[in-house]
Design a protein around this motif. Structure first.
Motif, mmCIF file in Angstrom:
data_model
loop_
_atom_site.group_PDB
_atom_site.id
_atom_site.type_symbol
_atom_site.label_atom_id
_atom_site.label_comp_id
_atom_site.label_asym_id
_atom_site.label_seq_id
_atom_site.Cartn_x
_atom_site.Cartn_y
_atom_site.Cartn_z
ATOM 1 N N ILE A 143 22.396 2.025 -3.990
ATOM 2 C CA ILE A 143 21.524 0.958 -3.475
ATOM 3 C C ILE A 143 20.253 1.547 -2.875
ATOM 4 N N LEU A 144 20.409 2.582 -2.047
ATOM 5 C CA LEU A 144 19.263 3.142 -1.332
ATOM 6 C C LEU A 144 18.219 3.735 -2.271
ATOM 7 N N THR A 145 18.642 4.309 -3.372
ATOM 8 C CA THR A 145 17.710 5.003 -4.266
ATOM 9 C C THR A 145 17.540 4.291 -5.610
ATOM 10 N N LYS A 146 17.936 3.042 -5.684
ATOM 11 C CA LYS A 146 17.796 2.306 -6.932
ATOM 12 C C LYS A 146 16.316 2.133 -7.271
ATOM 13 N N PRO A 147 15.891 2.502 -8.467
ATOM 14 C CA PRO A 147 14.463 2.452 -8.798
ATOM 15 C C PRO A 147 13.913 1.045 -9.043
ATOM 16 N N GLY A 148 14.768 0.076 -9.243
ATOM 17 C CA GLY A 148 14.303 -1.290 -9.501
ATOM 18 C C GLY A 148 14.783 -2.250 -8.436
ATOM 19 N N THR A 221 2.715 3.072 1.308
ATOM 20 C CA THR A 221 3.293 4.320 0.788
ATOM 21 C C THR A 221 4.085 4.041 -0.488
ATOM 22 N N GLU A 222 4.182 5.052 -1.308
ATOM 23 C CA GLU A 222 4.972 4.928 -2.538
ATOM 24 C C GLU A 222 6.454 4.964 -2.201
ATOM 25 N N ARG A 223 7.202 4.090 -2.801
ATOM 26 C CA ARG A 223 8.659 4.077 -2.629
ATOM 27 C C ARG A 223 9.318 4.266 -3.988
ATOM 28 N N VAL A 224 10.604 4.543 -3.982
ATOM 29 C CA VAL A 224 11.310 4.783 -5.231
ATOM 30 C C VAL A 224 11.276 3.565 -6.141
ATOM 31 N N TYR A 225 11.104 2.381 -5.550
ATOM 32 C CA TYR A 225 11.143 1.140 -6.325
ATOM 33 C C TYR A 225 9.759 0.516 -6.544
ATOM 34 N N LYS A 226 8.664 1.177 -6.036
ATOM 35 C CA LYS A 226 7.337 0.583 -6.200
ATOM 36 C C LYS A 226 6.244 1.613 -5.939
ATOM 37 N N PRO A 227 5.055 1.418 -6.527
ATOM 38 C CA PRO A 227 3.920 2.285 -6.199
ATOM 39 C C PRO A 227 3.276 1.859 -4.879
ATOM 40 N N ALA A 228 2.442 2.711 -4.330
ATOM 41 C CA ALA A 228 1.710 2.368 -3.105
ATOM 42 C C ALA A 228 0.656 1.310 -3.408
#
Length: 277
Positions: A143-148, A221-228
């Motif tokens: 869940i924490l690192t799910k890219p979508g 900030t950029e996150r694993v699920y979205k760009p900045a």
């Protein structure tokens, strides 16, 4: 083995008092034969004894208080170092970049100071901001690192982390007062947040302050699920959600001091030195 401070002070006092009384009585007995004069000198001797021993007790107690204060400062520093190690590990696990928790804690502390928060309340807010995501320790990496986007079941599980964080901090005496930020930073000004559905000023001030910083940081900030997001878009979005998601007064305060607060997002060695509470 170190002497117990109260026992040491009492022992010194008894020793000095006994020595003074024994010696001074004998000196007066030898030097003064007149009974009336001896009585007057005994009275003066008593007052002198009170003044001297009072000053001595003051010095001894102040010395021990300062020693205890130094010990407490070292203890607090040790606790914070341990917490920061934990937070660094949390950020790494969540794949946060740029020391996310440290960054938002610095900014939230300064925004709180600008809003007039001081003393213990400011310290509790700072630690609460630092540990705002501690409840995510109980969530799986999937869940924490799910890219979508999360599905409904995953969102339901994710929404448990504020309550988990609150329960974890309530088990630690010196962190109980800091649990409001982890517990309430996903509440919304209009009442549509979680986990309690609080609205307006029902939401603790520290959580309302932190929410402004957390939303800004999540978007810029950029996150694993979205760009900045571009900065101009982030600031415009904050204006849009003031009064619905965020406390409008605090959004206005954030934007008024944005240039200075933005500097605090830099690494500690390049950010302006923060004032003590």
């Amino acid at each position: 083995m170190r002497t117990n401070p109260p026992l040491r002070i009492a022992g010194i006092y008894v020793l000095v008092a006994a020595t003074w009384i024994w010696c001074s009585d004998r000196v007066l007995g030898v030097l003064v034969s007149d009974a009336d004069l001896r009585m007057e000198l005994q009275t003066l001797k008593g007052w002198f004894f009170v003044l001297v021993t009072g000053a001595m007790l003051f010095w001894l107690i102040r010395h021990d208080v300062r020693r205890l204060e130094r010990s407490n400062r070292r203890l607090r520093a040790g606790r914070e170092q341990a917490l920061r190690v934990l937070v660094t590990a949390m950020d790494a696990r969540h794949q946060e970049t740029g020391h996310h928790s440290e960054r938002v804690a610095r900014m939230a502390t300064e925004l709180a100071r600008l809003d007039g928060v001081r003393g213990r309340a400011l310290d509790e807010l700072r630690l609460g901001a630092l540990l705002h995501d501690i409840g995510k320790l109980a969530l799986p990496d999937t869940i924490l690192t799910k890219p979508g986007p999360l599905d409904e079941a995953e969102r339901t599980l994710m929404r448990k982390h504020p309550r988990i964080g609150h329960e974890l901090l309530q088990q630690v005496d010196f962190l109980r007062g800091s649990s409001e930020v982890p517990y309430s930073h996903h509440e919304r000004w209009d009442g549509g947040g979680y986990p309690q559905g609080l609205c307006g000023e029902e939401i603790p001030l520290g959580a309302r302050i932190f929410s402004v910083i957390d939303v800004w940081d999540a978007l810029i900030t950029e996150r694993v699920y979205k760009p900045a997001w571009p900065e101009t878009r982030v600031l415009e979005y904050l204006r849009e959600i003031a009064g619905s998601q965020l406390d409008p007064r605090l959004v206005e305060l954030f934007l008024k001091h944005y240039a200075m607060l933005k500097q605090l997002a830099a690494a500690p060695e390049t950010a302006p030195a923060q004032r003590t509470a």
